[in-house]
Design a protein around this motif. Structure first.
Motif, mmCIF file in Angstrom:
data_model
loop_
_atom_site.group_PDB
_atom_site.id
_atom_site.type_symbol
_atom_site.label_atom_id
_atom_site.label_comp_id
_atom_site.label_asym_id
_atom_site.label_seq_id
_atom_site.Cartn_x
_atom_site.Cartn_y
_atom_site.Cartn_z
ATOM 1 N N ALA A 12 0.833 -1.211 0.000
ATOM 2 C CA ALA A 12 0.000 0.000 0.000
ATOM 3 C C ALA A 12 0.860 1.252 0.000
ATOM 4 O O ALA A 12 0.580 2.225 -0.717
ATOM 5 N N ALA A 18 -4.687 2.991 -0.104
ATOM 6 C CA ALA A 18 -5.066 2.514 1.213
ATOM 7 C C ALA A 18 -5.066 0.981 1.222
ATOM 8 O O ALA A 18 -5.306 0.337 0.194
ATOM 9 N N THR A 20 -7.282 -0.816 2.483
ATOM 10 C CA THR A 20 -8.642 -1.241 2.134
ATOM 11 C C THR A 20 -8.829 -1.344 0.621
ATOM 12 O O THR A 20 -9.594 -2.178 0.140
ATOM 13 N N THR A 21 -8.123 -0.501 -0.129
ATOM 14 C CA THR A 21 -8.192 -0.593 -1.591
ATOM 15 C C THR A 21 -7.599 -1.909 -2.072
ATOM 16 O O THR A 21 -8.153 -2.572 -2.967
ATOM 17 N N ALA A 124 -7.594 9.585 1.260
ATOM 18 C CA ALA A 124 -7.465 8.514 2.246
ATOM 19 C C ALA A 124 -6.078 7.903 2.217
ATOM 20 O O ALA A 124 -5.454 7.666 3.263
ATOM 21 N N ALA A 125 -5.564 7.635 1.015
ATOM 22 C CA ALA A 125 -4.230 7.051 0.892
ATOM 23 C C ALA A 125 -3.156 8.032 1.331
ATOM 24 O O ALA A 125 -2.168 7.647 1.965
ATOM 25 N N GLU A 128 -3.234 8.120 5.123
ATOM 26 C CA GLU A 128 -2.755 6.851 5.686
ATOM 27 C C GLU A 128 -1.235 6.751 5.575
ATOM 28 O O GLU A 128 -0.559 6.309 6.524
ATOM 29 N N THR A 129 -0.685 7.161 4.457
ATOM 30 C CA THR A 129 0.768 7.115 4.258
ATOM 31 C C THR A 129 1.482 8.031 5.252
ATOM 32 O O THR A 129 2.494 7.653 5.855
#
Length: 316
Positions: A12, A18, A20-21, A124-125, A128-129
């Motif tokens: 990810a 993400a 979740t992706t 979101a990504a 999260e990163t």
């Protein structure tokens, strides 16, 4: 790409998506990890990662996820480079190779993943990163190794194309939120000895927000005045609070007026240390007694040292 199996989290971060992706791509389209060791989570092989890169590139260019997954599954195995790495197959249903990218220089996989997420406007990504990097390495390492290269790359692309304004705005918001959360998670005790301010008319606050989060992480209390602080207001704040150090940030030469620094040095409650931070300041124009830190780590170190010096003198 290293020739080893990777966890979902590592993949990810490399792709800038993400976790979740990845789960969705696995469950809906069959693009999941193929290496299985009994008793352990499945891991992604270099071939798995190459197919995910195709999936990511095609969906970013407007191909439907189902169609992109079909092309990714049909792609040939990645080609060995002879050095322990593999090159993903270059495939596109329309014959195009994809759009532009954000340059990040020699920054690592996490920065490249963040740049990809930024180009997709994947908030979101991005968040999260950044959150993972802050938790793993702290504020200074995250700023120097992840955030600054990507922000600089966005600026470079904007200067060349006049584009990416929407990317810069989204990334800036995500960075600001992450740094604010880091500051709240490390609220120092004791009086605020450090005053943080942008120069008059200076609107670039992210580096100052990074310094605030790094000071909080180091246990150093501070006050943040923020963007576009007139010199009279800054001097008034100094006289009212008596900080040990003042950090004045300038991003461009336009806002780096040395008279602002001279006014701080002439304040009735002159701070022990005045730091001229940012690329706007020229070393040969700084008034005597002003220090120009070379990076975020030095700014934190100097601020903590002068705080400790003031506290010690008051105890004596």
């Amino acid at each position: 790409m290293v020739d080893e199996a990777l966890s979902a989290g590592a993949v990810a971060r490399r792709l800038g998506v993400a976790v979740t992706t990845l789960r969705t791509w696995h469950q809906r389209y069959g693009l999941g990890p193929s290496e299985h060791i009994p008793g352990h989570h499945r891991r992604y092989t270099p071939t798995d990662l190459a197919r995910l890169e195709i999936m990511q590139r095609l969906t970013a260019e407007g191909v439907s996820p189902a169609e992109a997954a079909r092309w990714a599954r049909q792609a040939p195995d990645p080609t060995p480079n002879g050095n322990g790495t593999v090159a993903p197959a270059r495939i596109h249903p329309t014959g195009r190779d994809g759009g532009g990218s954000i340059p990040v220089g020699r920054a690592g996989p996490a920065a490249r993943g963040l740049a990809r997420a930024a180009m997709r406007l994947d908030a979101a990504a991005i968040s999260e990163t950044i959150a993972h990097a802050l938790a793993a390495g702290g504020v200074v390492a995250t700023w120097e190794g992840l955030l600054r290269p990507v922000l600089a790359g966005i600026g470079e692309r904007h200067a060349a194309t006049a584009g990416l304004i929407e990317v810069e705005h989204l990334v800036s918001r995500c960075v600001s939120e992450a740094l604010a959360a880091a500051s709240r998670a490390n609220v120092p005790t004791g009086p605020a000895r450090i005053l943080l301010s942008c120069a008059d008319e200076e609107q670039h606050t992210l580096p100052l927000e990074a310094l605030a989060a790094a000071l909080a992480e180091a246990g150093v209390s501070y006050r943040m005045l923020g963007a576009r602080v007139p010199v009279a207001a800054l001097v008034e704040a100094v006289n009212r609070t008596g900080p040990a150090a003042v950090v004045l940030w300038s991003h461009t030469r336009v806002t780096a007026d040395p008279a602002q620094l001279s006014a701080l040095l002439a304040a009735p409650r002159r701070p022990l240390l005045v730091l001229a931070a940012g690329p706007g300041w020229r070393a040969d124009t700084l008034p005597a007694g002003v220090v120009r830190p070379v990076d975020l780590a030095e700014a934190v170190s100097l601020s903590a040292a002068v705080r400790d010096s003031l506290d010690q003198s008051r105890r004596d």
